[in-house]
Design a protein around this motif. Structure first.
Motif, PDB file in Angstrom:
ATOM      1  N   LEU A  11       0.819  -1.218   0.000  1.00  4.52           N
ATOM      2  CA  LEU A  11       0.000   0.000   0.000  1.00  4.52           C
ATOM      3  C   LEU A  11       0.849   1.262   0.000  1.00  4.52           C
ATOM      4  CD1 LEU A  11      -2.920  -1.005   2.383  1.00  4.52           C
ATOM      5  CD2 LEU A  11      -2.918  -0.925  -0.124  1.00  4.52           C
ATOM      6  N   SER A  12       2.082   1.170   0.485  1.00  8.31           N
ATOM      7  CA  SER A  12       2.954   2.347   0.470  1.00  8.31           C
ATOM      8  C   SER A  12       3.328   2.750  -0.956  1.00  8.31           C
ATOM      9  CB  SER A  12       4.208   2.116   1.308  1.00  8.31           C
ATOM     10  OG  SER A  12       5.070   1.195   0.673  1.00  8.31           O
ATOM     11  N   LYS A  13       3.128   1.845  -1.913  1.00  2.43           N
ATOM     12  CA  LYS A  13       3.327   2.203  -3.319  1.00  2.43           C
ATOM     13  C   LYS A  13       2.239   3.178  -3.768  1.00  2.43           C
ATOM     14  CE  LYS A  13       5.459  -2.188  -4.464  1.00  2.43           C
ATOM     15  NZ  LYS A  13       5.370  -3.403  -5.275  1.00  2.43           N
ATOM     16  N   TYR A  14       1.086   3.098  -3.133  1.00  2.00           N
ATOM     17  CA  TYR A  14      -0.015   3.996  -3.428  1.00  2.00           C
ATOM     18  C   TYR A  14       0.052   5.264  -2.582  1.00  2.00           C
ATOM     19  CZ  TYR A  14      -2.078   0.185  -6.032  1.00  2.00           C
ATOM     20  OH  TYR A  14      -2.291  -0.805  -6.948  1.00  2.00           O
ATOM     21  N   ASN A  15       0.453   5.086  -1.344  1.00  2.00           N
ATOM     22  CA  ASN A  15       0.505   6.226  -0.438  1.00  2.00           C
ATOM     23  C   ASN A  15       1.675   6.022   0.520  1.00  2.00           C
ATOM     24  OD1 ASN A  15       0.102   8.168   1.558  1.00  2.00           O
ATOM     25  ND2 ASN A  15      -2.118   8.072   1.356  1.00  2.00           N
ATOM     26  N   PRO A  16       2.765   6.758   0.315  1.00  2.00           N
ATOM     27  CA  PRO A  16       3.960   6.545   1.135  1.00  2.00           C
ATOM     28  C   PRO A  16       3.776   6.836   2.620  1.00  2.00           C
ATOM     29  CG  PRO A  16       4.379   8.173  -0.600  1.00  2.00           C
ATOM     30  CD  PRO A  16       2.955   7.765  -0.708  1.00  2.00           C
ATOM     31  N   VAL A  17       2.725   7.560   2.989  1.00  2.00           N
ATOM     32  CA  VAL A  17       2.486   7.872   4.398  1.00  2.00           C
ATOM     33  C   VAL A  17       1.257   7.118   4.916  1.00  2.00           C
ATOM     34  CG1 VAL A  17       3.670  10.103   4.370  1.00  2.00           C
ATOM     35  CG2 VAL A  17       1.249   9.987   3.764  1.00  2.00           C
ATOM     36  N   ILE A  18       1.086   5.898   4.449  1.00  2.00           N
ATOM     37  CA  ILE A  18      -0.062   5.076   4.845  1.00  2.00           C
ATOM     38  C   ILE A  18      -0.029   4.840   6.351  1.00  2.00           C
ATOM     39  CG2 ILE A  18       1.141   2.882   4.389  1.00  2.00           C
ATOM     40  CD1 ILE A  18      -2.479   3.385   3.460  1.00  2.00           C
ATOM     41  N   LYS A  19      -1.175   4.974   6.970  1.00  2.00           N
ATOM     42  CA  LYS A  19      -1.287   4.772   8.414  1.00  2.00           C
ATOM     43  C   LYS A  19      -1.543   3.301   8.713  1.00  2.00           C
ATOM     44  CE  LYS A  19      -3.396   9.309   9.060  1.00  2.00           C
ATOM     45  NZ  LYS A  19      -4.655   9.995   9.335  1.00  2.00           N
ATOM     46  N   ASP A  20      -1.077   2.858   9.878  1.00  2.00           N
ATOM     47  CA  ASP A  20      -1.306   1.477  10.299  1.00  2.00           C
ATOM     48  C   ASP A  20      -2.802   1.156  10.362  1.00  2.00           C
ATOM     49  OD1 ASP A  20       1.398   1.060  10.424  1.00  2.00           O
ATOM     50  OD2 ASP A  20       1.495   0.967  12.620  1.00  2.00           O
ATOM     51  N   SER A  21      -3.602   2.113  10.781  1.00  2.00           N
ATOM     52  CA  SER A  21      -5.048   1.871  10.868  1.00  2.00           C
ATOM     53  C   SER A  21      -5.644   1.650   9.483  1.00  2.00           C
ATOM     54  CB  SER A  21      -5.749   3.042  11.561  1.00  2.00           C
ATOM     55  OG  SER A  21      -5.573   4.245  10.829  1.00  2.00           O
ATOM     56  N   GLU A  22      -5.126   2.337   8.469  1.00  2.00           N
ATOM     57  CA  GLU A  22      -5.603   2.132   7.098  1.00  2.00           C
ATOM     58  C   GLU A  22      -5.217   0.754   6.592  1.00  2.00           C
ATOM     59  OE1 GLU A  22      -5.569   6.575   5.181  1.00  2.00           O
ATOM     60  OE2 GLU A  22      -3.626   5.697   5.685  1.00  2.00           O
ATOM     61  N   VAL A  23      -4.014   0.314   6.920  1.00  2.00           N
ATOM     62  CA  VAL A  23      -3.575  -1.030   6.537  1.00  2.00           C
ATOM     63  C   VAL A  23      -4.467  -2.071   7.211  1.00  2.00           C
ATOM     64  CG1 VAL A  23      -1.669  -2.686   6.598  1.00  2.00           C
ATOM     65  CG2 VAL A  23      -1.205  -0.257   6.179  1.00  2.00           C
ATOM     66  N   GLY A  24      -4.716  -1.890   8.495  1.00  2.00           N
ATOM     67  CA  GLY A  24      -5.578  -2.822   9.225  1.00  2.00           C
ATOM     68  C   GLY A  24      -6.980  -2.888   8.644  1.00  2.00           C
ATOM     69  N   ASN A  25      -7.541  -1.737   8.297  1.00  2.00           N
ATOM     70  CA  ASN A  25      -8.872  -1.710   7.685  1.00  2.00           C
ATOM     71  C   ASN A  25      -8.868  -2.370   6.317  1.00  2.00           C
ATOM     72  OD1 ASN A  25      -9.983  -0.377   9.872  1.00  2.00           O
ATOM     73  ND2 ASN A  25      -9.681   1.650   8.976  1.00  2.00           N
ATOM     74  N   PHE A  26      -7.817  -2.153   5.541  1.00  2.00           N
ATOM     75  CA  PHE A  26      -7.689  -2.762   4.217  1.00  2.00           C
ATOM     76  C   PHE A  26      -7.695  -4.287   4.344  1.00  2.00           C
ATOM     77  CE2 PHE A  26      -5.348  -4.322   0.544  1.00  2.00           C
ATOM     78  CZ  PHE A  26      -5.822  -3.547  -0.497  1.00  2.00           C
ATOM     79  N   ILE A  27      -6.921  -4.788   5.280  1.00  2.00           N
ATOM     80  CA  ILE A  27      -6.861  -6.237   5.501  1.00  2.00           C
ATOM     81  C   ILE A  27      -8.211  -6.745   5.988  1.00  2.00           C
ATOM     82  CG2 ILE A  27      -5.858  -8.052   6.960  1.00  2.00           C
ATOM     83  CD1 ILE A  27      -3.222  -6.410   6.860  1.00  2.00           C
ATOM     84  N   GLN A  28      -8.782  -6.086   6.962  1.00  2.00           N
ATOM     85  CA  GLN A  28     -10.039  -6.543   7.558  1.00  2.00           C
ATOM     86  C   GLN A  28     -11.152  -6.665   6.516  1.00  2.00           C
ATOM     87  OE1 GLN A  28     -11.590  -3.945  10.573  1.00  2.00           O
ATOM     88  NE2 GLN A  28     -12.952  -5.512  11.382  1.00  2.00           N
ATOM     89  N   ARG A  29     -11.222  -5.729   5.576  1.00  2.00           N
ATOM     90  CA  ARG A  29     -12.279  -5.772   4.561  1.00  2.00           C
ATOM     91  C   ARG A  29     -12.102  -6.925   3.580  1.00  2.00           C
ATOM     92  NH1 ARG A  29     -12.459  -0.335   5.644  1.00  2.00           N
ATOM     93  NH2 ARG A  29     -10.835   0.397   4.262  1.00  2.00           N
ATOM     94  N   ARG A  30     -10.940  -7.509   3.526  1.00  2.00           N
ATOM     95  CA  ARG A  30     -10.674  -8.597   2.587  1.00  2.00           C
ATOM     96  C   ARG A  30     -10.461  -9.945   3.266  1.00  2.00           C
ATOM     97  NH1 ARG A  30      -9.475  -3.813   1.118  1.00  2.00           N
ATOM     98  NH2 ARG A  30      -9.626  -3.188  -1.063  1.00  2.00           N
TER      99      ARG A  30
END
Length: 189
Positions: free
Chosen positions: A79-98
């Motif tokens: 995801l850092s390829k899309y947004n270099p300042v990705i937050k851990d909470s965004e990563v967690g939400n991304f995983i959770q939805r999938r």
């Protein structure tokens, strides 16, 4: 050839293997999730060749240690390829939805395969991607941001420009070189 892929493809007969793979190894959680997300009705059969392509994509994009699972750190790196300042909470939400089976990671099967075979690209996923691609968090996704993302995920600079201009920027109604949410959603939905 990976025998696991043969086994998965063998399950694919009249119904797609996804319905079966959700029902067999993941107890009642998988079944409830499958019914909730309605994958039993809209999943397509996948050939061995398609599985091999999907597996290569999974390894090349997110599963760097090639263990069939995308960990939190691997997803964050992707995801850092899309947004270099990705937050851990965004990563967690991304995983959770999938994460169909609820184990906290994105498994090649069922999570990734379900995502690519039966994508559910609705409003919430479109907003998720808009926020990921808005790397400077100004409320817009600019042409430059999109080109950089395309380069980061492996396109040549020329292909990145062409892809962005021919797909995304067709939604730039006011010609300012960036997409607000309304313009972005008109292209991706």
């Amino acid at each position: 050839m990976n025998i696991f892929l043969y086994l998965v493809a063998a399950v694919c007969s009249c119904k797609c293997f996804l319905a079966h793979s959700l029902a067999l190894p993941y107890s009642t959680y998988g079944l409830k999730t499958a019914r909730k997300r309605n994958y039993e009705n809209d999943a397509s059969c996948v050939s061995i060749q398609q599985l091999e392509v999907f597996q290569a994509q999974f390894h090349n994009s997110v599963d760097k240690d090639r263990d069939g699972k995308a960990s939190f750190e691997e997803v964050k790196h992707y995801l850092s390829k899309y947004n270099p300042v990705i937050k851990d909470s965004e990563v967690g939400n991304f995983i959770q939805r999938r994460d169909i089976n609820g184990n906290g990671i994105i498994d090649f099967i069922p999570d990734y395969i379900t995502e690519v075979v039966s994508p559910s690209y609705g409003l919430s996923k479109a907003k998720e991607w808009f926020q990921l691609e808005d790397s400077n968090r100004d409320g817009y996704v600019s042409r430059d941001e999109l080109i950089q993302i395309a380069i980061n995920v492996g396109l040549s600079p020329r292909d990145a420009q062409d892809t962005v201009d021919m797909f995304y920027m067709t939604g730039d109604k006011n010609g300012d070189g960036k997409l607000n949410w309304e313009e972005y959603s008109s292209v991706v939905m």
